[in-house]
Design a protein around this motif. Structure first.
Motif, PDB file in Angstrom:
ATOM      1  N   CYS A  97      10.491  -5.676  -4.534  1.00  8.06           N
ATOM      2  CA  CYS A  97      10.380  -5.302  -3.125  1.00  8.06           C
ATOM      3  C   CYS A  97       9.068  -4.560  -2.883  1.00  8.06           C
ATOM      4  CB  CYS A  97      11.567  -4.427  -2.717  1.00  8.06           C
ATOM      5  SG  CYS A  97      11.519  -3.907  -0.980  1.00  8.06           S
ATOM      6  N   VAL A  98       8.397  -4.908  -1.803  1.00 15.85           N
ATOM      7  CA  VAL A  98       7.153  -4.252  -1.431  1.00 15.85           C
ATOM      8  C   VAL A  98       7.396  -3.427  -0.166  1.00 15.85           C
ATOM      9  CG1 VAL A  98       4.744  -4.565  -0.728  1.00 15.85           C
ATOM     10  CG2 VAL A  98       5.761  -6.094  -2.434  1.00 15.85           C
ATOM     11  N   VAL A  99       6.896  -2.189  -0.166  1.00 16.33           N
ATOM     12  CA  VAL A  99       7.037  -1.311   0.996  1.00 16.33           C
ATOM     13  C   VAL A  99       5.722  -1.346   1.781  1.00 16.33           C
ATOM     14  CG1 VAL A  99       7.378   1.063   1.786  1.00 16.33           C
ATOM     15  CG2 VAL A  99       8.703   0.183  -0.149  1.00 16.33           C
ATOM     16  N   TYR A 100       5.835  -1.622   3.070  1.00 14.45           N
ATOM     17  CA  TYR A 100       4.665  -1.692   3.951  1.00 14.45           C
ATOM     18  C   TYR A 100       4.728  -0.564   4.978  1.00 14.45           C
ATOM     19  CZ  TYR A 100       4.207  -6.479   2.150  1.00 14.45           C
ATOM     20  OH  TYR A 100       4.074  -7.581   1.328  1.00 14.45           O
ATOM     21  N   THR A 101       3.602   0.106   5.182  1.00  9.93           N
ATOM     22  CA  THR A 101       3.506   1.156   6.201  1.00  9.93           C
ATOM     23  C   THR A 101       2.056   1.241   6.647  1.00  9.93           C
ATOM     24  OG1 THR A 101       4.007   3.476   6.700  1.00  9.93           O
ATOM     25  CG2 THR A 101       3.100   3.011   4.514  1.00  9.93           C
ATOM     26  N   GLY A 102       1.797   2.044   7.677  1.00  8.72           N
ATOM     27  CA  GLY A 102       0.413   2.226   8.091  1.00  8.72           C
ATOM     28  C   GLY A 102      -0.307   3.169   7.157  1.00  8.72           C
ATOM     29  N   MET A 103       0.286   4.348   6.961  1.00  6.88           N
ATOM     30  CA  MET A 103      -0.268   5.334   6.031  1.00  6.88           C
ATOM     31  C   MET A 103       0.889   6.072   5.369  1.00  6.88           C
ATOM     32  SD  MET A 103      -1.595   8.305   8.646  1.00  6.88           S
ATOM     33  CE  MET A 103      -2.488   7.202   9.726  1.00  6.88           C
ATOM     34  N   ALA A 104       0.721   6.438   4.119  1.00  7.24           N
ATOM     35  CA  ALA A 104       1.799   7.085   3.359  1.00  7.24           C
ATOM     36  C   ALA A 104       1.473   8.541   3.101  1.00  7.24           C
ATOM     37  CB  ALA A 104       2.021   6.358   2.043  1.00  7.24           C
ATOM     38  N   LYS A 105       2.402   9.417   3.427  1.00  7.38           N
ATOM     39  CA  LYS A 105       2.261  10.836   3.108  1.00  7.38           C
ATOM     40  C   LYS A 105       2.746  11.057   1.665  1.00  7.38           C
ATOM     41  CE  LYS A 105       1.923  12.774   7.583  1.00  7.38           C
ATOM     42  NZ  LYS A 105       1.911  14.048   8.274  1.00  7.38           N
ATOM     43  N   PRO A 106       2.428  12.214   1.089  1.00  7.68           N
ATOM     44  CA  PRO A 106       2.814  12.480  -0.308  1.00  7.68           C
ATOM     45  C   PRO A 106       4.316  12.302  -0.573  1.00  7.68           C
ATOM     46  CG  PRO A 106       1.227  14.117   0.412  1.00  7.68           C
ATOM     47  CD  PRO A 106       1.560  13.293   1.621  1.00  7.68           C
ATOM     48  N   TYR A 107       5.150  12.626   0.403  1.00  2.23           N
ATOM     49  CA  TYR A 107       6.599  12.488   0.215  1.00  2.23           C
ATOM     50  C   TYR A 107       6.959  11.045  -0.136  1.00  2.23           C
ATOM     51  CZ  TYR A 107      11.634  12.534   1.157  1.00  2.23           C
ATOM     52  OH  TYR A 107      12.999  12.410   1.038  1.00  2.23           O
ATOM     53  N   LEU A 108       6.426  10.092   0.626  1.00  9.71           N
ATOM     54  CA  LEU A 108       6.748   8.680   0.387  1.00  9.71           C
ATOM     55  C   LEU A 108       6.198   8.219  -0.960  1.00  9.71           C
ATOM     56  CD1 LEU A 108       7.967   6.034   1.387  1.00  9.71           C
ATOM     57  CD2 LEU A 108       5.824   5.581   2.616  1.00  9.71           C
ATOM     58  N   ARG A 109       4.997   8.631  -1.281  1.00  5.69           N
ATOM     59  CA  ARG A 109       4.418   8.255  -2.578  1.00  5.69           C
ATOM     60  C   ARG A 109       5.267   8.787  -3.733  1.00  5.69           C
ATOM     61  NH1 ARG A 109      -0.635   6.284  -2.139  1.00  5.69           N
ATOM     62  NH2 ARG A 109      -1.744   6.630  -0.192  1.00  5.69           N
ATOM     63  N   ALA A 110       5.740  10.018  -3.593  1.00  7.11           N
ATOM     64  CA  ALA A 110       6.558  10.630  -4.646  1.00  7.11           C
ATOM     65  C   ALA A 110       7.879   9.902  -4.825  1.00  7.11           C
ATOM     66  CB  ALA A 110       6.807  12.104  -4.318  1.00  7.11           C
ATOM     67  N   LEU A 111       8.394   9.318  -3.751  1.00  2.00           N
ATOM     68  CA  LEU A 111       9.630   8.534  -3.858  1.00  2.00           C
ATOM     69  C   LEU A 111       9.404   7.214  -4.586  1.00  2.00           C
ATOM     70  CD1 LEU A 111      11.550   8.688  -0.436  1.00  2.00           C
ATOM     71  CD2 LEU A 111      12.130   9.821  -2.572  1.00  2.00           C
ATOM     72  N   LEU A 112       8.293   6.558  -4.271  1.00  3.26           N
ATOM     73  CA  LEU A 112       8.062   5.198  -4.760  1.00  3.26           C
ATOM     74  C   LEU A 112       7.481   5.153  -6.172  1.00  3.26           C
ATOM     75  CD1 LEU A 112       6.565   3.588  -1.517  1.00  3.26           C
ATOM     76  CD2 LEU A 112       8.918   3.457  -2.348  1.00  3.26           C
ATOM     77  N   ASP A 113       6.638   6.121  -6.518  1.00  2.00           N
ATOM     78  CA  ASP A 113       5.916   6.070  -7.797  1.00  2.00           C
ATOM     79  C   ASP A 113       6.815   5.980  -9.027  1.00  2.00           C
ATOM     80  OD1 ASP A 113       3.541   6.024  -6.505  1.00  2.00           O
ATOM     81  OD2 ASP A 113       3.000   8.117  -6.888  1.00  2.00           O
ATOM     82  N   PRO A 114       7.888   6.776  -9.127  1.00  2.00           N
ATOM     83  CA  PRO A 114       8.700   6.719 -10.352  1.00  2.00           C
ATOM     84  C   PRO A 114       9.304   5.341 -10.628  1.00  2.00           C
ATOM     85  CG  PRO A 114       9.215   8.698  -9.105  1.00  2.00           C
ATOM     86  CD  PRO A 114       8.367   7.855  -8.229  1.00  2.00           C
ATOM     87  N   LYS A 115       9.583   4.584  -9.568  1.00  2.00           N
ATOM     88  CA  LYS A 115      10.171   3.256  -9.757  1.00  2.00           C
ATOM     89  C   LYS A 115       9.129   2.150  -9.714  1.00  2.00           C
ATOM     90  CE  LYS A 115      14.166   0.483  -8.700  1.00  2.00           C
ATOM     91  NZ  LYS A 115      15.025  -0.121  -7.673  1.00  2.00           N
ATOM     92  N   ASN A 116       7.852   2.533  -9.541  1.00  2.00           N
ATOM     93  CA  ASN A 116       6.752   1.568  -9.470  1.00  2.00           C
ATOM     94  C   ASN A 116       6.938   0.538  -8.363  1.00  2.00           C
ATOM     95  OD1 ASN A 116       5.290   2.645 -11.710  1.00  2.00           O
ATOM     96  ND2 ASN A 116       6.731   1.635 -13.111  1.00  2.00           N
TER      97      ASN A 116
END
Length: 300
Positions: A97-116
């Motif tokens: 699954c790919v997540v699409y957004t305009g811009m990502a804040k640190p909160y969103l990055r921290a959620l997604l990074d551990p699961k790659n």
């Protein structure tokens, strides 16, 4: 076509409606989260709550322009209750699954990074930013006209930055008959400004260039219009800051001097949400189709 592809939307504004229409038109399986108060129903899309059961089948997860705030809340003008994206939701997503957004804040990055989980920030893309510069410039011109008592034609205008928005802004002002000065740092940008028939100056010389300015349009996302610079400006000048929050202007000092200064990020979604949505829809539908082709090739 996006036949058989599961696309989940969480929140958004009027721009998102154009993306939803496009995905339905291309035969995707569309689920809408946070659209409870949407009056018009989309044939081919189902409204669902934010839950793992809804997200587990998603091939693409589409978030608003600002994916989440600093606490994980997702903005939606079509939902009266708050939507918070949490770790448990990301854990349900499939690996592809790919997540699409305009811009990502640190909160969103921290959620997604551990699961790659792959993340695509659309506003980082040159094509989206260049298309978006069109409604941005139109909105900027509208605000400049509304907030001053002079014409743009014949005025002294400064554009700060020759990025994707700055270039379009400078070109439009020049076409309207303004005397356009453009501040930049890079030598190739200064050369391009000269080639365009405009007046270039290095950002380090900003203070010397604002003494008789009528309009300043800033696109640089750092404090560039400092108190020292604003002190040199005529009180009649108008500053429109187009950079992302908090902008590049000392708004407190501008107010103290009686100079009108406005921060106007996100103009495409304000002045032309349909056009801005169509820009996103065109890009997103292409990216999702490419994503599925790439995934298919990996499995061959």
């Amino acid at each position: 076509m996006l036949t058989g592809i599961h696309v989940a939307f969480i929140g958004g504004d009027a721009r998102q409606l154009e993306v939803i229409k496009r995905c339905i038109q291309l035969d995707a399986i569309v689920k809408l989260i946070g659209f409870d108060n949407l009056e018009s129903n989309f044939t081919g899309a189902t409204k669902r709550p934010l839950s793992c059961d809804v997200l587990k089948d998603a091939d693409a997860l589409i978030l608003p322009i600002v994916g989440t705030d600093d606490n994980g809340y997702v903005e939606s003008i079509f939902c009266s209750k708050q939507l918070k994206l949490q770790e448990e939701h990301i854990a349900c997503l499939q690996d592809h699954c790919v997540v699409y957004t305009g811009m990502a804040k640190p909160y969103l990055r921290a959620l997604l990074d551990p699961k790659n989980i792959p993340l695509v920030e659309l506003l980082d893309r040159d094509d989206v930013a260049i298309y978006n510069s069109i409604p941005t410039v139109e909105g900027a011109l509208m605000m400049a006209i509304q907030n001053t008592d002079i014409t743009i034609h014949g005025s002294e205008c400064i554009v700060l930055g020759l990025g994707r928005t700055g270039l379009s802004m400078a070109r439009a002002l020049h076409a309207l008959g303004a005397h356009v000065h453009v501040g930049a740092r890079r030598q190739e940008h200064l050369a391009r400004i000269y080639e365009m028939g405009l007046t270039p100056f290095h950002i380090s010389e900003l203070r010397q260039n604002v003494t008789n300015v009528d309009f300043i349009f800033n696109t640089i996302p750092q404090l560039i219009l400092t108190a020292e610079v604003i002190a040199q400006m005529p009180q009649s000048a108008f500053i429109l800051d187009l950079a992302s929050k908090p902008g590049g202007t000392d708004f407190r000092y501008a107010e103290r001097r009686g100079i009108k200064a406005l921060l106007a990020p996100g103009l495409p979604g304000i002045v032309a949400p349909k056009t801005a949505g169509q820009i996103l829809a065109q890009t997103l539908s292409r990216l999702i189709a490419e994503q599925m082709i790439s995934r298919g090739n990996q499995h061959d």
